[in-house]
Design an enzyme around this catalytic site. Structure first.
Site, short mmCIF file in Angstrom:
data_model
loop_
_atom_site.label_atom_id
_atom_site.label_comp_id
_atom_site.label_asym_id
_atom_site.label_seq_id
_atom_site.Cartn_x
_atom_site.Cartn_y
_atom_site.Cartn_z
N GLY A 292 37.47 -64.03 30.97
CA GLY A 292 37.28 -64.37 29.52
C GLY A 292 36.11 -65.30 29.41
N PRO A 335 37.04 -61.85 36.01
CA PRO A 335 35.86 -61.84 35.02
C PRO A 335 35.64 -60.30 34.77
CG PRO A 335 35.02 -62.38 37.06
CD PRO A 335 36.52 -62.31 37.38
N TYR A 386 34.73 -57.81 15.79
CA TYR A 386 35.04 -59.18 15.95
C TYR A 386 34.13 -60.04 15.23
CZ TYR A 386 36.93 -56.79 20.01
OH TYR A 386 37.45 -55.90 21.04
N CYS A 413 28.35 -43.61 8.09
CA CYS A 413 28.48 -43.36 6.61
C CYS A 413 29.91 -44.64 6.54
CB CYS A 413 29.21 -42.18 6.43
SG CYS A 413 29.27 -41.94 4.69
#
Ligand SMILES: Cc1ncc(COP(=O)(O)O)c(C=O)c1O
Ligand SMILES: N[C@@H](CCCC[NH3+])C(=O)O
Length: 490
Positions: A292, A335, A386, A413
């Site tokens: 993270g 990680p 996000y 589109c």
């Protein structure tokens, strides 16, 4: 090289966007170590010019600086080993394959001494095919199928990270049936709300992952239980003959910069280990603190170097161990983005450009320029999913034209198909120019789609100044190959 004209800031620019400066400058910290500009103004990766890479491999193109990927992997490995050496005899680093798993990246990670964290049977198959030692593989997932669990048991993976009591009971039965012992880590949710987008925060209570540390008011049958799902799971795992309970795991979310969330989660999970010791007389051997760690996507992101992350975490772990009178379990981390993300950049070719009048916050209007490229949300869905911010630079040339506020969009589109919401780019950027978007190694290729029947881009690795394709570009034939239709004879 050219000298850019000073430009006024746009009233449409978000507050975080730095004032327009040299739009061709490569902001330090955003690019893989091998990225530069040559005297002709071309962006280069280990000396290879972006226009040459684009001509040879086509665009959109994900370019990985293999040496940079390996250096970041080594930095995590050595940083964590050094920080935890005295306290816990070192630490293990699992590369989170979900961020970018290919045969090549799995091999690079293993060659740099990392283990591999997989999140599905497919990722497990990739890691195994890449030659990663099964004992160095972890299998995650909140809803693993029997086939996935069986594949992990048969391969002899080092750890299966169990997400729920339901899964624990199911795995215990499956392993017993097969005459095997399942090596289990229990995934806990320590109740830390990480400072990141809600969709990528994973340690608060009300979500699908993990076993809560908070006492449950009701159990699965609606009866008052009073114990936390985590302690119920530990008791069940210790009691199951077919389960080898190695330890516990937590992961608070992704793209996190602050140290406090990681430290707090470690402290809460160590408190839980002390509780397990008091209750069962067992000191669990392993503790995984997840991944993270944030990376720089734009100039305002300031990631901490791995050694600093490791030192801060080791400090928090040491204080908690002393307070709780616990011996240090074997520590590991996972990680992903921080290794694969900054090693990548995406090259796009510019097509249509246009300028529109957009409403400003004070009720006026201002010009916004749109630059459309030959990819979009199918090769990088992160801005759409996000609200992720990216930046971009002109990659085939520099320019002395004024920098103007630009929105880089894809060709899908879909009006939300944005790749870079706000960036200052030279005004004369036009059809046939190249754009490079940094920090696209993680969660782009692996989350790519065929929306609008676009084919997924190639992935090229550059090492020792040479480029090679590690994932070939999809063709339209690849799309048809999956179809059953009488006209195709199948
Ligand atoms: C359990 C687990 N470990 C590790 C990671 C890797 O995260 P990141 O790529 O942000 O380091 C994730 C993804 O968020 C995850 O869910
Ligand atoms: N895919 C997410 C991260 C999710 C990580 C998996 N738990 C991203 O791009 O940021």
């Amino acid at each position: 090289m050219t000298t850019p004209q000073p430009a006024p800031a746009s009233p449409l620019a978000p507050a975080w966007l730095p004032a327009p400066g040299d739009a061709d400058a490569l902001v330090p910290g955003l690019w893989a170590a091998g990225v530069d500009r040559d005297d002709a103004g071309r962006l280069t990766v280990q000396g290879l010019g972006a226009p040459d890479l684009a001509a040879e491999f086509g665009t959109p193109l994900l370019v990985l600086d293999e040496d940079d990927f390996r250096a970041r992997a080594r930095a995590f490995r050595s940083g964590f080993d050094a920080a935890f050496a005295d306290l816990c005899g070192g630490a293990d680093v699992y590369y989170a394959g979900k961020s970018l798993l290919t045969l090549s990246t799995a091999r690079w990670a293993a060659e740099e001494g990392l283990r591999v964290d997989t999140a599905s049977g497919g990722e497990l198959a990739v890691a195994l095919r890449a030659g990663v030692d099964p004992a160095h593989i972890g299998l995650h997932g909140n809803n693993k199928s029997d086939a996935e669990l069986t594949a992990a048991l048969e391969a002899g993976v080092g750890r299966i990270i169990v997400d729920s009591i339901d899964e624990l009971e199911h795995l215990a039965a499956l392993a017993a049936e097969q005459g095997r012992r399942a090596p289990v880590m229990l995934r806990l949710t320590p109740g830390v709300h990480a400072h990141t987008h809600d969709f990528i925060a994973t340690a608060h209570e009300d979500q699908k992952f993990g076993l809560s540390l908070a006492p449950a008011t009701t159990d699965r049958d609606g009866n008052v239980a009073g114990r936390s799902p985590a302690s119920v799971a530990v008791a069940a795992a210790l009691a199951a003959e077919s389960v080898d309970l190695l330890g516990v795991h937590c992961h608070i979310g992704s793209q996190i910069f602050e140290a406090d969330g990681f430290g707090l989660a470690a402290e809460r999970v160590l408190e839980f280990l002390a509780q397990v010791k008091a209750e069962h007389g067992v000191e669990l051997a392993e503790l995984d603190l997840g991944g993270g760690h944030g990376i720089a996507y734009t100039a305002v992101d300031a990631p901490r170097p791995p050694a600093e992350i490791a030192a801060a975490l080791a400090d928090d772990v040491q204080k908690a161990l002393e307070r709780l009178q616990l011996a240090c379990p074997r520590i590991s981390i996972e990680p992903g983005r921080a290794i694969s993300g900054p090693a990548g950049l995406t090259l796009y070719t510019v097509g249509v450009t246009k300028t529109v009048d957009a409403d400003t916050p004070d009720g006026g209007t201002a010009a916004r320029r749109y630059v459309a490229v030959d990819g979009g949300m199918s090769d990088n869905p992160r801005p759409v999913l996000y609200d992720a911010d990216y930046t971009a630079v002109s990659a085939a040339r520099t320019s002395d034209a004024q920098a103007v506020l630009t929105r880089v969009v894809g060709k899908h589109c879909e009006s939300g198909d944005v790749l870079v919401r706000d960036v200052y780019l030279p005004e004369d950027l036009g059809r046939g120019d190249l754009l490079a978007v940094p920090a696209t190694g993680a969660y782009t290729h692996v989350m790519a789609s065929n929306y609008n029947a676009l084919t997924r881009p190639a992935v090229v690795a550059v090492a020792g100044g040479r480029a090679r394709v590690i994932i070939r570009r999809e063709t339209q034939e690849d799309l048809f190959a999956r179809e059953a239709d009488p006209r195709l004879g199948r």
